[in-house]
Design a protein around this motif. Sequence first.
Motif, short mmCIF file in Angstrom:
data_model
loop_
_atom_site.label_atom_id
_atom_site.label_comp_id
_atom_site.label_asym_id
_atom_site.label_seq_id
_atom_site.Cartn_x
_atom_site.Cartn_y
_atom_site.Cartn_z
N GLY A 182 0.82 -1.21 0.00
CA GLY A 182 0.00 0.00 0.00
C GLY A 182 0.85 1.25 0.00
N ALA A 183 1.89 1.27 0.85
CA ALA A 183 2.75 2.45 0.94
C ALA A 183 3.46 2.72 -0.38
CB ALA A 183 3.76 2.25 2.06
N GLN A 184 3.96 1.68 -1.02
CA GLN A 184 4.67 1.85 -2.29
C GLN A 184 3.74 2.39 -3.38
OE1 GLN A 184 6.28 -2.06 -2.81
NE2 GLN A 184 7.71 -1.83 -1.11
N ALA A 185 2.50 1.91 -3.37
CA ALA A 185 1.54 2.38 -4.37
C ALA A 185 1.22 3.86 -4.17
CB ALA A 185 0.27 1.54 -4.31
N VAL A 186 1.02 4.27 -2.92
CA VAL A 186 0.72 5.67 -2.62
C VAL A 186 1.92 6.55 -2.96
CG1 VAL A 186 0.19 7.32 -0.78
CG2 VAL A 186 -1.01 5.13 -0.88
N ALA A 187 3.11 6.12 -2.54
CA ALA A 187 4.30 6.93 -2.80
C ALA A 187 4.52 7.11 -4.30
CB ALA A 187 5.52 6.25 -2.16
N ALA A 188 4.41 6.03 -5.05
CA ALA A 188 4.60 6.12 -6.50
C ALA A 188 3.57 7.05 -7.14
CB ALA A 188 4.53 4.73 -7.11
N HIS A 189 2.34 6.98 -6.67
CA HIS A 189 1.27 7.81 -7.21
C HIS A 189 1.55 9.29 -6.95
CE1 HIS A 189 -2.72 9.12 -8.33
NE2 HIS A 189 -3.00 9.51 -7.09
N LEU A 190 1.94 9.61 -5.73
CA LEU A 190 2.19 11.02 -5.38
C LEU A 190 3.41 11.56 -6.12
CD1 LEU A 190 1.45 10.94 -1.54
CD2 LEU A 190 0.01 11.86 -3.37
N MET A 191 4.43 10.72 -6.29
CA MET A 191 5.62 11.17 -7.03
C MET A 191 5.29 11.39 -8.50
SD MET A 191 7.84 11.61 -4.72
CE MET A 191 6.35 12.18 -3.84
N GLU A 192 4.47 10.54 -9.05
CA GLU A 192 4.08 10.70 -10.46
C GLU A 192 3.32 12.01 -10.67
OE1 GLU A 192 1.56 8.28 -13.91
OE2 GLU A 192 1.69 7.49 -11.86
N LEU A 193 2.56 12.41 -9.64
CA LEU A 193 1.80 13.65 -9.72
C LEU A 193 2.65 14.88 -9.40
CD1 LEU A 193 -1.54 12.52 -8.02
CD2 LEU A 193 -1.12 12.84 -10.47
N GLY A 194 3.88 14.66 -8.98
CA GLY A 194 4.79 15.79 -8.77
C GLY A 194 4.70 16.45 -7.41
#
Length: 351
Positions: A182-194
């Motif tokens: 879950g943490a990896q998915a959230v982190a990747a999503h937020l980084m992709e959004l800048g």
Amino acid sequence: MSGGVKSPSERRNVSQSAIAREAGVARTTVSLALRGGEGLNPDTVERVMEAAARLGYRPNNLVHAIRSGRTRMIGVMLPPIDTYWSNVLHGVHDGLIARDYVPLALWAEHRNLQSDENFEKRQIERLIDWRVDGAILWPTFANLYRTHIFELKKHDLPLVTVDTTLPDSFQSDAVLTDEAMGAQAVAAHLMELGHREIIHFAGPSSESWSRDRRSCFAEAMRPYPGVKVHYVEVSLRSQRLDLLRETLSSLAGVTAVYCATDGVAEEIYTIAAELERRIPEDLTVIGYGNLDFGSRLNPSLSTVRQRPYRMGLSAANLIIDRIESDVAMTPRAERLAVELIVRGSSAPARP
């Protein structure tokens, strides 16, 4: 007594002697047939069972429990405080029933998340008094577990916890969420959004699931040293609105909020509106749990979807496997996969 509900003494109980007369066999033959028919002619067993069915015979599970030492009842202390826990309960129920066990569901006061210690203690005692074969617990809900759960341990009851863990001394099994996924998915999503400044409103550090959720997110953010993450611990019971409001208003550069639960995320919507910070244009908000109201918020809430029904099924199977095992088993933990659901509360960081 005519009409109305019959007293226990008036209810019709079909005796083995009555079945013996109906089937034309000895009462001892009936007793053997009803216990599986070992050593009897299959035709005789069939004749006895047909006679029992005609007379409306039902086995007395209390008698069986006395003879076998097992009630086939499992104590379930999972309060249905929201749709997540209701689905866990459904899974536990279905899993136990599928293997011919019966749930005995008890919990402390859940409507206002407050509880009376004496009542809580009595709930634990009720499970013991009913001689349950094991118990499935969420030992984070109220103080009764920390104060009184040793009552269960003293009786050497097999235990399974859901979404949290007990000390090693309990030798209990656990069904958990894959917090790292879950943490990896959230982190990747937020980084992709800048997003480069984030608040993580974490749950209480006293709870194992909350500690895992926070530490896994911190680990997932390690590859991004240029990103500032503020970790703020909040209560999951009450009186947290002031802390949420103060934190969000004091950190003007924050463009994303990741919440330990959907309930906290829902309150962020209210506070963001007060502070005139638009979701998602000014603030991306991500929750955890995929509760039913999340899709009805405006905008709909991005969240991490757990699998509560599957968690309940797994808990039921773990407890039964431990009860029925002929050998000592080491404690087991199942971590179930999660999925990030991206909805309307996610957007790229503003320039």
